[in-house]
Design an enzyme around this catalytic site. Structure first.
Site, PDB file in Angstrom:
ATOM      1  N   ASN A 180     -10.183   0.927   0.856  1.00 18.17           N
ATOM      2  CA  ASN A 180      -9.094   0.761   1.830  1.00 18.17           C
ATOM      3  C   ASN A 180      -9.492   1.222   3.231  1.00 18.17           C
ATOM      4  O   ASN A 180      -9.932   2.370   3.403  1.00 18.17           O
ATOM      5  CB  ASN A 180      -7.891   1.626   1.423  1.00 18.17           C
ATOM      6  CG  ASN A 180      -7.154   1.076   0.222  1.00 18.17           C
ATOM      7  OD1 ASN A 180      -7.583   0.106  -0.401  1.00 18.17           O
ATOM      8  ND2 ASN A 180      -6.041   1.700  -0.109  1.00 18.17           N
ATOM      9  N   GLY A 219      -8.843   5.990   2.299  1.00 18.34           N
ATOM     10  CA  GLY A 219      -9.334   6.833   3.396  1.00 18.34           C
ATOM     11  C   GLY A 219     -10.749   6.529   3.832  1.00 18.34           C
ATOM     12  O   GLY A 219     -11.511   7.436   4.165  1.00 18.34           O
ATOM     13  N   ALA A 220     -11.124   5.241   3.872  1.00 16.56           N
ATOM     14  CA  ALA A 220     -12.528   4.919   4.161  1.00 16.56           C
ATOM     15  C   ALA A 220     -12.861   4.942   5.651  1.00 16.56           C
ATOM     16  O   ALA A 220     -14.037   4.995   6.012  1.00 16.56           O
ATOM     17  CB  ALA A 220     -12.890   3.568   3.562  1.00 16.56           C
ATOM     18  N   SER A 221     -11.861   4.894   6.529  1.00 15.02           N
ATOM     19  CA  SER A 221     -12.169   4.939   7.966  1.00 15.02           C
ATOM     20  C   SER A 221     -12.917   6.224   8.299  1.00 15.02           C
ATOM     21  O   SER A 221     -12.490   7.305   7.884  1.00 15.02           O
ATOM     22  CB  SER A 221     -10.876   4.924   8.804  1.00 15.02           C
ATOM     23  OG  SER A 221     -10.249   3.688   8.719  1.00 15.02           O
ATOM     24  N   ALA A 248      -7.809   1.447   7.125  1.00 16.83           N
ATOM     25  CA  ALA A 248      -6.605   1.283   7.943  1.00 16.83           C
ATOM     26  C   ALA A 248      -6.813   1.799   9.368  1.00 16.83           C
ATOM     27  O   ALA A 248      -6.781   1.029  10.341  1.00 16.83           O
ATOM     28  CB  ALA A 248      -5.418   1.996   7.297  1.00 16.83           C
ATOM     29  N   THR A 249      -7.051   3.106   9.505  1.00 15.89           N
ATOM     30  CA  THR A 249      -7.116   3.742  10.833  1.00 15.89           C
ATOM     31  C   THR A 249      -8.084   3.031  11.781  1.00 15.89           C
ATOM     32  O   THR A 249      -7.755   2.776  12.942  1.00 15.89           O
ATOM     33  CB  THR A 249      -7.525   5.225  10.672  1.00 15.89           C
ATOM     34  OG1 THR A 249      -6.573   5.843   9.810  1.00 15.89           O
ATOM     35  CG2 THR A 249      -7.568   5.949  11.995  1.00 15.89           C
ATOM     36  N   ASP A 260       0.853  -1.195   0.000  1.00 12.90           N
ATOM     37  CA  ASP A 260       0.000   0.000   0.000  1.00 12.90           C
ATOM     38  C   ASP A 260       0.890   1.247   0.000  1.00 12.90           C
ATOM     39  O   ASP A 260       1.848   1.332   0.775  1.00 12.90           O
ATOM     40  CB  ASP A 260      -0.873  -0.045   1.269  1.00 12.90           C
ATOM     41  CG  ASP A 260      -1.919   1.041   1.303  1.00 12.90           C
ATOM     42  OD1 ASP A 260      -2.400   1.448   0.233  1.00 12.90           O
ATOM     43  OD2 ASP A 260      -2.273   1.476   2.424  1.00 12.90           O
ATOM     44  N   HIS A 261       0.584   2.188  -0.853  1.00 14.33           N
ATOM     45  CA  HIS A 261       1.340   3.443  -0.928  1.00 14.33           C
ATOM     46  C   HIS A 261       2.849   3.225  -1.078  1.00 14.33           C
ATOM     47  O   HIS A 261       3.647   3.909  -0.405  1.00 14.33           O
ATOM     48  CB  HIS A 261       1.058   4.348   0.276  1.00 14.33           C
ATOM     49  CG  HIS A 261      -0.345   4.863   0.299  1.00 14.33           C
ATOM     50  ND1 HIS A 261      -0.767   5.892  -0.509  1.00 14.33           N
ATOM     51  CD2 HIS A 261      -1.434   4.466   1.000  1.00 14.33           C
ATOM     52  CE1 HIS A 261      -2.054   6.113  -0.294  1.00 14.33           C
ATOM     53  NE2 HIS A 261      -2.488   5.259   0.613  1.00 14.33           N
TER      54      HIS A 261
HETATM   55  P1  13P Z   1      -7.862   5.209   6.477  1.00 16.03           P
HETATM   56  O1  13P Z   1      -6.719   5.044   7.419  1.00 16.03           O
HETATM   57  O2  13P Z   1      -8.453   6.565   6.492  1.00 16.03           O
HETATM   58  O3  13P Z   1      -8.857   4.115   6.608  1.00 16.03           O
HETATM   59  O4  13P Z   1      -7.231   5.058   4.996  1.00 16.03           O
HETATM   60  C1  13P Z   1      -6.864   3.792   4.550  1.00 16.03           C
HETATM   61  C2  13P Z   1      -6.059   3.866   3.314  1.00 16.03           C
HETATM   62  O5  13P Z   1      -6.347   4.573   2.374  1.00 16.03           O
HETATM   63  C3  13P Z   1      -4.884   2.983   3.226  1.00 16.03           C
HETATM   64  O6  13P Z   1      -4.210   3.148   2.029  1.00 16.03           O
HETATM   65 ZN    ZN Z   2      -4.415   5.120   1.259  1.00 15.06          ZN
END
Ligand code: 13P
Ligand code: ZN
Length: 284
Positions: free
Chosen positions: A228, A207-209, A230-231, A82-83
């Site tokens: 995606n 950035g779905a969190s 993550a947070t 990722d990234h």
């Molecule tokens: P969040 O941390 O906002 O869920 O973003 C996840 C993300 O885009 C990981 O690449």
């Molecule tokens: Zn991301």
């Protein structure tokens, strides 16, 4: 089964108008939780790690963990960088057994983003590994990089980027941001529809969190095929550890709070999979 690439699962999601959930893992318990959630819901799944996670533990370690956990599972599991912030890291991930790679040049001007991304596609594709690129900005802080600009993806630029790089999927800027939302994001839903019409490859929402379920589902209905998270996973993990340790001051076995954290992450991942519509899609 062995780890699979993200290619077929994302194409099936695009076709079926649902999204595959992509979940960031930081350790063994999170890898286990994500795969266990996928098994319980019969969902295809992507486990992903960022560069900072790979400085914490090596790509070889994550590849070993994911491959071992996937081997005993009947659902398709892909392991994704990722990234990815350099061709060198992408090459290392590939060498160690990652089955999907992102190279993120979204902070660069278009030509430089293309110049960074294309060579990664050129060494991944002959190995059968699909590459995700990014165009437009996802705001907020992801990993070590802070981005103040919530730039939307330009459809003309996106068309050129996809044509000239040969990426397999594209992360788009439609108003989401990484991390915790300070205020409600303004999503450009119409842009997703437009990008889906103009591009033949699966689109990725970062950035779905913290987004409302309905907002995620609207994005998917408009044409997002990978989402995606993550947070939220890190928050669920840490909350469970903290609660257990506060409640049981005498606890000292890492298995004890590790198991609590794993259950919390598994529950959250199942919820998000249901939102993405990928439950029951393991055989698509
Ligand atoms: P969040 O941390 O906002 O869920 O973003 C996840 C993300 O885009 C990981 O690449
Ligand atoms: Zn991301």
């Amino acid at each position: 089964m062995p780890l699979v690439t993200s290619r077929a699962m994302l194409l099936a999601a695009r076709e079926g108008r649902y999204a595959v959930g992509a979940f960031n893992a930081e350790n063994m318990e999170m890898v286990q939780a994500i795969i266990s959630a996928a098994e319980r819901l019969q969902a295809p799944v992507i486990i992903q790690t960022t560069p900072s996670t790979l400085r914490y533990a090596s790509p070889a370690l994550f590849a070993g963990l994911a491959a071992a956990a996937a081997r005993h599972s009947a659902v398709p599991v892909a392991l994704h960088l990722d990234h990815g912030d350099s061709p060198a890291l992408a090459a290392r991930a590939l060498r160690e057994g990652y089955t999907s790679v992102m190279i993120d040049g979204s902070r660069l001007p278009l030509d430089e983003n293309i110049a960074l991304t294309r060579p990664v596609v050129e060494f991944c594709e002959p190995n059968g590994i699909p590459v995700e690129g990014e165009l437009g900005h996802v705001g907020g802080k992801e990993d070590d990089l802070e981005d103040a600009d919530d730039g939307y993806t330009d459809p003309d630029e996106a068309e050129r980027f996809v044509k000239e790089t040969g990426v397999c999927s594209l992360a788009v800027g439609v108003g989401t941001a990484h991390g915790v939302y300070a205020k409600k994001p303004v999503l450009n839903i119409g842009l997703i529809s437009l990008l889906r019409r103009r591009l033949e490859i699966p689109l990725v929402l970062h950035g779905a969190s913290g987004l409302e379920d309905a907002a995620v589902q609207e994005c998917i209905a408009r044409g997002i095929s990978k989402v995606n998270f993550a947070t939220e996973l890190r928050q669920a993990y840490t909350k469970a550890v903290r609660a257990l340790l506060l409640e049981q001051l005498e606890a000292f076995d890492p298995k004890k709070y590790g198991a609590a954290a794993r259950t919390a992450v598994e529950t959250l991942v199942m919820e998000r999979m249901r939102v993405c519509g990928c439950a029951g899609r393991a055989r698509d």
